[in-house]
Write a protein that holds these residues in place. Structure first.
Motif, mmCIF file in Angstrom:
data_model
loop_
_atom_site.group_PDB
_atom_site.id
_atom_site.type_symbol
_atom_site.label_atom_id
_atom_site.label_comp_id
_atom_site.label_asym_id
_atom_site.label_seq_id
_atom_site.Cartn_x
_atom_site.Cartn_y
_atom_site.Cartn_z
ATOM 1 N N MET A 107 -10.753 41.321 19.267
ATOM 2 C CA MET A 107 -12.156 41.700 19.256
ATOM 3 C C MET A 107 -12.848 41.230 17.972
ATOM 4 O O MET A 107 -14.018 40.846 17.987
ATOM 5 N N ALA A 108 -12.111 41.256 16.850
ATOM 6 C CA ALA A 108 -12.694 40.941 15.538
ATOM 7 C C ALA A 108 -12.645 39.453 15.196
ATOM 8 O O ALA A 108 -13.207 39.031 14.186
ATOM 9 N N LEU A 109 -11.969 38.665 16.023
ATOM 10 C CA LEU A 109 -11.808 37.240 15.729
ATOM 11 C C LEU A 109 -13.163 36.539 15.690
ATOM 12 O O LEU A 109 -13.997 36.709 16.592
ATOM 13 N N HIS A 110 -13.395 35.741 14.651
ATOM 14 C CA HIS A 110 -14.628 34.970 14.515
ATOM 15 C C HIS A 110 -14.362 33.503 14.857
ATOM 16 O O HIS A 110 -13.222 33.043 14.818
ATOM 17 N N THR A 126 -10.072 43.121 11.624
ATOM 18 C CA THR A 126 -9.775 44.000 12.750
ATOM 19 C C THR A 126 -10.913 44.995 12.899
ATOM 20 O O THR A 126 -11.806 45.063 12.044
ATOM 21 N N PHE A 127 -10.869 45.750 13.977
ATOM 22 C CA PHE A 127 -11.785 46.871 14.141
ATOM 23 C C PHE A 127 -11.002 48.150 13.919
ATOM 24 O O PHE A 127 -9.904 48.324 14.453
ATOM 25 N N SER A 128 -11.561 49.034 13.125
ATOM 26 C CA SER A 128 -10.946 50.334 12.855
ATOM 27 C C SER A 128 -12.024 51.395 12.995
ATOM 28 O O SER A 128 -13.066 51.307 12.325
ATOM 29 N N ALA A 129 -11.785 52.371 13.860
ATOM 30 C CA ALA A 129 -12.777 53.418 14.123
ATOM 31 C C ALA A 129 -14.134 52.807 14.480
ATOM 32 O O ALA A 129 -15.183 53.233 13.982
ATOM 33 N N LYS A 130 -14.091 51.761 15.283
ATOM 34 C CA LYS A 130 -15.261 51.041 15.805
ATOM 35 C C LYS A 130 -16.015 50.245 14.748
ATOM 36 O O LYS A 130 -17.093 49.708 15.013
ATOM 37 N N GLN A 131 -15.444 50.140 13.543
ATOM 38 C CA GLN A 131 -16.083 49.390 12.469
ATOM 39 C C GLN A 131 -15.287 48.127 12.161
ATOM 40 O O GLN A 131 -14.058 48.167 12.095
ATOM 41 N N LEU A 132 -15.983 47.018 11.972
ATOM 42 C CA LEU A 132 -15.328 45.770 11.598
ATOM 43 C C LEU A 132 -14.903 45.846 10.140
ATOM 44 O O LEU A 132 -15.713 46.148 9.261
ATOM 45 N N VAL A 133 -13.628 45.606 9.880
ATOM 46 C CA VAL A 133 -13.128 45.613 8.510
ATOM 47 C C VAL A 133 -12.526 44.242 8.204
ATOM 48 O O VAL A 133 -11.958 43.589 9.068
ATOM 49 N N GLU A 134 -12.651 43.836 6.950
ATOM 50 C CA GLU A 134 -12.247 42.490 6.552
ATOM 51 C C GLU A 134 -10.775 42.411 6.147
ATOM 52 O O GLU A 134 -10.426 41.761 5.166
ATOM 53 N N PRO A 164 -21.294 35.311 15.986
ATOM 54 C CA PRO A 164 -20.227 34.759 15.150
ATOM 55 C C PRO A 164 -18.837 34.984 15.750
ATOM 56 O O PRO A 164 -17.857 34.406 15.277
ATOM 57 N N PHE A 165 -18.746 35.805 16.811
ATOM 58 C CA PHE A 165 -17.452 36.177 17.347
ATOM 59 C C PHE A 165 -16.874 35.096 18.256
ATOM 60 O O PHE A 165 -17.606 34.408 18.977
ATOM 61 N N PHE A 166 -15.565 34.982 18.223
ATOM 62 C CA PHE A 166 -14.881 33.996 19.052
ATOM 63 C C PHE A 166 -14.940 34.406 20.522
ATOM 64 O O PHE A 166 -15.146 33.574 21.401
ATOM 65 N N PHE A 167 -14.755 35.703 20.783
ATOM 66 C CA PHE A 167 -14.838 36.220 22.141
ATOM 67 C C PHE A 167 -16.114 37.042 22.272
ATOM 68 O O PHE A 167 -16.300 38.033 21.558
ATOM 69 N N VAL A 168 -16.968 36.630 23.175
ATOM 70 C CA VAL A 168 -18.262 37.285 23.359
ATOM 71 C C VAL A 168 -18.311 37.916 24.749
ATOM 72 O O VAL A 168 -17.982 37.275 25.751
ATOM 73 N N ASN A 169 -18.694 39.166 24.776
ATOM 74 C CA ASN A 169 -18.895 39.868 26.035
ATOM 75 C C ASN A 169 -20.266 39.476 26.582
ATOM 76 O O ASN A 169 -21.278 39.831 25.984
ATOM 77 N N HIS A 178 -19.796 41.511 20.610
ATOM 78 C CA HIS A 178 -18.331 41.520 20.616
ATOM 79 C C HIS A 178 -17.835 42.555 21.619
ATOM 80 O O HIS A 178 -18.565 43.454 22.049
ATOM 81 N N TYR A 179 -16.579 42.424 22.002
ATOM 82 C CA TYR A 179 -15.967 43.395 22.904
ATOM 83 C C TYR A 179 -15.661 44.680 22.140
ATOM 84 O O TYR A 179 -15.371 44.651 20.943
ATOM 85 N N SER A 180 -15.682 45.786 22.846
ATOM 86 C CA SER A 180 -15.236 47.061 22.290
ATOM 87 C C SER A 180 -13.927 47.436 22.973
ATOM 88 O O SER A 180 -13.619 46.958 24.075
ATOM 89 N N HIS A 181 -13.151 48.293 22.321
ATOM 90 C CA HIS A 181 -11.884 48.720 22.904
ATOM 91 C C HIS A 181 -12.128 49.472 24.212
ATOM 92 O O HIS A 181 -11.381 49.297 25.194
ATOM 93 N N CYS A 182 -13.176 50.270 24.258
ATOM 94 C CA CYS A 182 -13.498 51.040 25.454
ATOM 95 C C CYS A 182 -13.795 50.106 26.625
ATOM 96 O O CYS A 182 -13.322 50.320 27.749
ATOM 97 N N CYS A 183 -14.576 49.066 26.361
ATOM 98 C CA CYS A 183 -14.931 48.091 27.398
ATOM 99 C C CYS A 183 -13.687 47.358 27.898
ATOM 100 O O CYS A 183 -13.478 47.228 29.109
ATOM 101 N N MET A 184 -12.848 46.884 26.979
ATOM 102 C CA MET A 184 -11.644 46.153 27.367
ATOM 103 C C MET A 184 -10.690 47.047 28.150
ATOM 104 O O MET A 184 -10.068 46.611 29.124
#
Length: 256
Positions: A107-110, A126-134, A164-169, A178-184
């Motif tokens: 989900m976080a891949l750019h 990665t995404f942690s608690a719905k927040q993008l972290v570096e 900017p995301f590699f995978f776009v919903n 970007h995709y969310s874990h809930c959506c996936m």
């Protein structure tokens, strides 16, 4: 613990920690997480001379941690699930199948994380608690070669210039779509229902692909550890613990 059994820092010793362990109303792994946090606090107290030594903590066997048997799908059934996913959403799931990474990392891949010269993906977010972290969950960066089968899929993926995301919903409403874990997770559950499978997304993708390499393709644990970048061999060992078909072949003297 502070209300039921108040202790000062210097009074926290092995016997007190054992009592705390027994009082924690969690599973074995949950208890271990609580004790780990407490140990980190005591380490800092020691660094600042609040205590003269870090006490011994309860032994590993006192946590009663039972590792569950990993659930996984053979490759033909895993592929059947992914193909039941609407085609516009399939790329991120194929990427997870072929690259043995976490959904939050996909989900976080750019776009810039695909290194064209090396034909590889740099896993650094990665995404942690719905927040993008570096950084990743392990705080390490991983360079993962692009799988040849995914390369074919990547060439057909639409380009979204405004993200900017590699995978776009394509139907996403989050920033950058970007995709969310809930959506996936919902997409995966719907696909499983279509083909009669009942397995969670993480087990159906990463656990299944890792188990397939050992149980169906005859790879060693060391080879799978190299592919997954696991720091500890013990983390890979669980994939080998379910190699029923591999054991059957060996018992029958057929090898791989």
């Amino acid at each position: 613990m502070t209300t039921k059994n108040p202790y000062q820092l210097h009074e926290i010793q092995y016997d007190v920690l054992c009592k705390l362990l027994n009082d924690i109303q969690r599973t074995g792994k949950g208890k271990k997480n609580v004790m780990y946090c407490l140990r980190r606090c005591l380490v800092h107290a020691y660094k600042y001379n609040r205590i003269s030594a870090i006490p011994l903590f309860p032994e590993e066997n006192k946590y009663n941690i039972i590792d569950p048997i990993i659930q996984w799908l053979p490759e033909d059934r895993q592929i059947k699930v992914i193909r039941a996913i609407p085609e516009e959403h399939q790329p991120i799931f194929w990427w997870l199948k072929y690259h043995l990474r976490r959904p939050s990392e996909a989900m976080a891949l750019h776009k810039i994380d695909y290194m064209r010269d090396e034909d590889a993906f740099l896993i650094r977010r990665t995404f942690s608690a719905k927040q993008l972290v570096e950084h990743t969950k392990t705080k390490r960066q991983h360079l993962i070669p692009c799988h040849s089968e995914f390369k074919k899929i990547m060439k057909k993926m639409p380009v979204y210039l405004n993200s900017p995301f590699f995978f776009v919903n394509p139907h996403g409403k989050l920033e950058g779509n970007h995709y969310s874990h809930c959506c996936m997770r919902l997409i995966w559950i719907n696909a499983c229902q279509k083909v009669g499978e009942d397995i969670d997304m993480y087990s159906g993708l990463k656990h299944s692909s890792c188990s397939q390499y050992i149980n169906e393709k005859g790879y060693s644990m060391d080879e799978v550890q190299m592919m997954t970048d696991h720091a500890r061999r013990e983390s890979v060992k669980r994939y080998a613990s379910v190699q029923l078909e591999a054991k059957r072949r060996l018992l029958e003297g057929k090898g791989y």
